[in-house]
Design a protein around this motif. Structure first.
Motif, PDB file in Angstrom:
ATOM      1  N   UNK A   1       0.815  -1.213   0.000  1.00 24.88           N
ATOM      2  CA  UNK A   1       0.000   0.000   0.000  1.00 24.88           C
ATOM      3  C   UNK A   1       0.846   1.260   0.000  1.00 24.88           C
ATOM      4  N   UNK A   2       0.234   2.316  -0.490  1.00 24.93           N
ATOM      5  CA  UNK A   2       0.803   3.661  -0.476  1.00 24.93           C
ATOM      6  C   UNK A   2       0.199   4.388   0.712  1.00 24.93           C
ATOM      7  N   UNK A   3       1.046   5.094   1.451  1.00 27.28           N
ATOM      8  CA  UNK A   3       0.592   5.902   2.587  1.00 27.28           C
ATOM      9  C   UNK A   3       1.184   7.288   2.436  1.00 27.28           C
ATOM     10  N   UNK A   4       0.387   8.311   2.731  1.00 30.42           N
ATOM     11  CA  UNK A   4       0.871   9.683   2.713  1.00 30.42           C
ATOM     12  C   UNK A   4       0.669  10.269   4.106  1.00 30.42           C
ATOM     13  N   UNK A   5       1.763  10.663   4.728  1.00 29.78           N
ATOM     14  CA  UNK A   5       1.715  11.204   6.091  1.00 29.78           C
ATOM     15  C   UNK A   5       1.629  12.722   6.070  1.00 29.78           C
ATOM     16  N   UNK A   6       0.680  13.250   6.824  1.00 27.28           N
ATOM     17  CA  UNK A   6       0.470  14.689   6.944  1.00 27.28           C
ATOM     18  C   UNK A   6       1.230  15.177   8.176  1.00 27.28           C
ATOM     19  N   UNK A   7       2.285  15.957   7.964  1.00 24.24           N
ATOM     20  CA  UNK A   7       3.105  16.460   9.073  1.00 24.24           C
ATOM     21  C   UNK A   7       2.321  17.346  10.037  1.00 24.24           C
ATOM     22  N   UNK A   8       1.402  18.130   9.507  1.00 27.70           N
ATOM     23  CA  UNK A   8       0.709  19.105  10.336  1.00 27.70           C
ATOM     24  C   UNK A   8      -0.359  18.459  11.209  1.00 27.70           C
ATOM     25  N   UNK A   9      -1.114  17.541  10.647  1.00 29.85           N
ATOM     26  CA  UNK A   9      -2.159  16.861  11.413  1.00 29.85           C
ATOM     27  C   UNK A   9      -1.592  15.691  12.215  1.00 29.85           C
ATOM     28  N   UNK A  10      -0.328  15.353  11.960  1.00 30.36           N
ATOM     29  CA  UNK A  10       0.328  14.237  12.642  1.00 30.36           C
ATOM     30  C   UNK A  10      -0.475  12.939  12.455  1.00 30.36           C
ATOM     31  N   UNK A  11      -0.881  12.688  11.206  1.00 26.55           N
ATOM     32  CA  UNK A  11      -1.669  11.506  10.896  1.00 26.55           C
ATOM     33  C   UNK A  11      -1.482  11.132   9.427  1.00 26.55           C
ATOM     34  N   UNK A  12      -2.139  10.071   9.025  1.00 28.29           N
ATOM     35  CA  UNK A  12      -2.130   9.713   7.610  1.00 28.29           C
ATOM     36  C   UNK A  12      -3.119  10.599   6.874  1.00 28.29           C
ATOM     37  N   UNK A  13      -2.681  11.173   5.779  1.00 27.20           N
ATOM     38  CA  UNK A  13      -3.582  11.958   4.946  1.00 27.20           C
ATOM     39  C   UNK A  13      -4.318  11.076   3.957  1.00 27.20           C
ATOM     40  N   UNK A  14      -3.672   9.974   3.569  1.00 26.58           N
ATOM     41  CA  UNK A  14      -4.227   9.092   2.554  1.00 26.58           C
ATOM     42  C   UNK A  14      -3.525   7.748   2.656  1.00 26.58           C
ATOM     43  N   UNK A  15      -4.251   6.670   2.451  1.00 24.07           N
ATOM     44  CA  UNK A  15      -3.652   5.337   2.410  1.00 24.07           C
ATOM     45  C   UNK A  15      -4.535   4.439   1.549  1.00 24.07           C
ATOM     46  N   UNK A  16      -3.930   3.696   0.640  1.00 22.97           N
ATOM     47  CA  UNK A  16      -4.692   2.758  -0.174  1.00 22.97           C
ATOM     48  C   UNK A  16      -3.786   1.643  -0.671  1.00 22.97           C
ATOM     49  N   UNK A  17      -4.380   0.484  -0.894  1.00 19.29           N
ATOM     50  CA  UNK A  17      -3.648  -0.679  -1.363  1.00 19.29           C
ATOM     51  C   UNK A  17      -3.443  -0.566  -2.864  1.00 19.29           C
ATOM     52  N   UNK A  18      -2.190  -0.702  -3.300  1.00 18.37           N
ATOM     53  CA  UNK A  18      -1.860  -0.622  -4.718  1.00 18.37           C
ATOM     54  C   UNK A  18      -1.821  -2.025  -5.327  1.00 18.37           C
ATOM     55  N   UNK A  19      -1.186  -2.961  -4.626  1.00 20.04           N
ATOM     56  CA  UNK A  19      -1.109  -4.351  -5.101  1.00 20.04           C
ATOM     57  C   UNK A  19      -1.867  -5.239  -4.135  1.00 20.04           C
ATOM     58  N   UNK A  20      -2.967  -5.796  -4.616  1.00 20.98           N
ATOM     59  CA  UNK A  20      -3.778  -6.682  -3.792  1.00 20.98           C
ATOM     60  C   UNK A  20      -3.335  -8.101  -4.025  1.00 20.98           C
TER      61      UNK A  20
END
Length: 108
Positions: free
Chosen positions: A89-108
């Motif tokens: 999966x791809x994950x995008x971390x948001x520095x300001x919110x201190x959380x994941x901004x987006x996460x989704x599975x690319x290869x199932x």
């Protein structure tokens, strides 16, 4: 009217109810995350185990400040080559919110 039972299926993160994304759709989601200033990362997990729902292994370190969609796509593909039987999966971390901004599975 007949009542139907809900057929449970494992779902993983954002977009899991949709069909598999094309490489171009994946690229657009990564470009969006980078445009938001989020830090991309790649994670993987064994397929079909209870751990795959909540525990993911990090593939290398997050790519802090990465601006290239191609570099992120290359890391996703490298992780998939190394672990062909894992979910990736791809994950995008948001520095300001201190959380994941987006996460989704690319290869199932």
């Amino acid at each position: 009217m007949a009542v139907e039972a809900y057929k449970s299926q494992l779902r993983y993160e954002t977009f899991s109810y949709l069909p598999q994304m094309t490489p171009e759709q994946v690229r657009r989601q990564i470009a969006y995350a980078i445009a938001q200033g989020w830090n991309p990362a790649v994670e993987h997990s064994e397929r079909g185990t209870p751990a795959s729902v909540s525990f993911w292994y990090m593939w290398k370190l997050p790519m802090f400040g990465e601006q290239s969609v191609d570099a992120v796509m290359a890391e996703l593909e490298a992780c998939h080559r190394e672990f062909p039987d894992h979910l990736v999966r791809f994950v995008a971390y948001d520095n300001y919110a201190q959380s994941q901004g987006l996460a989704f599975v690319v290869y199932r």
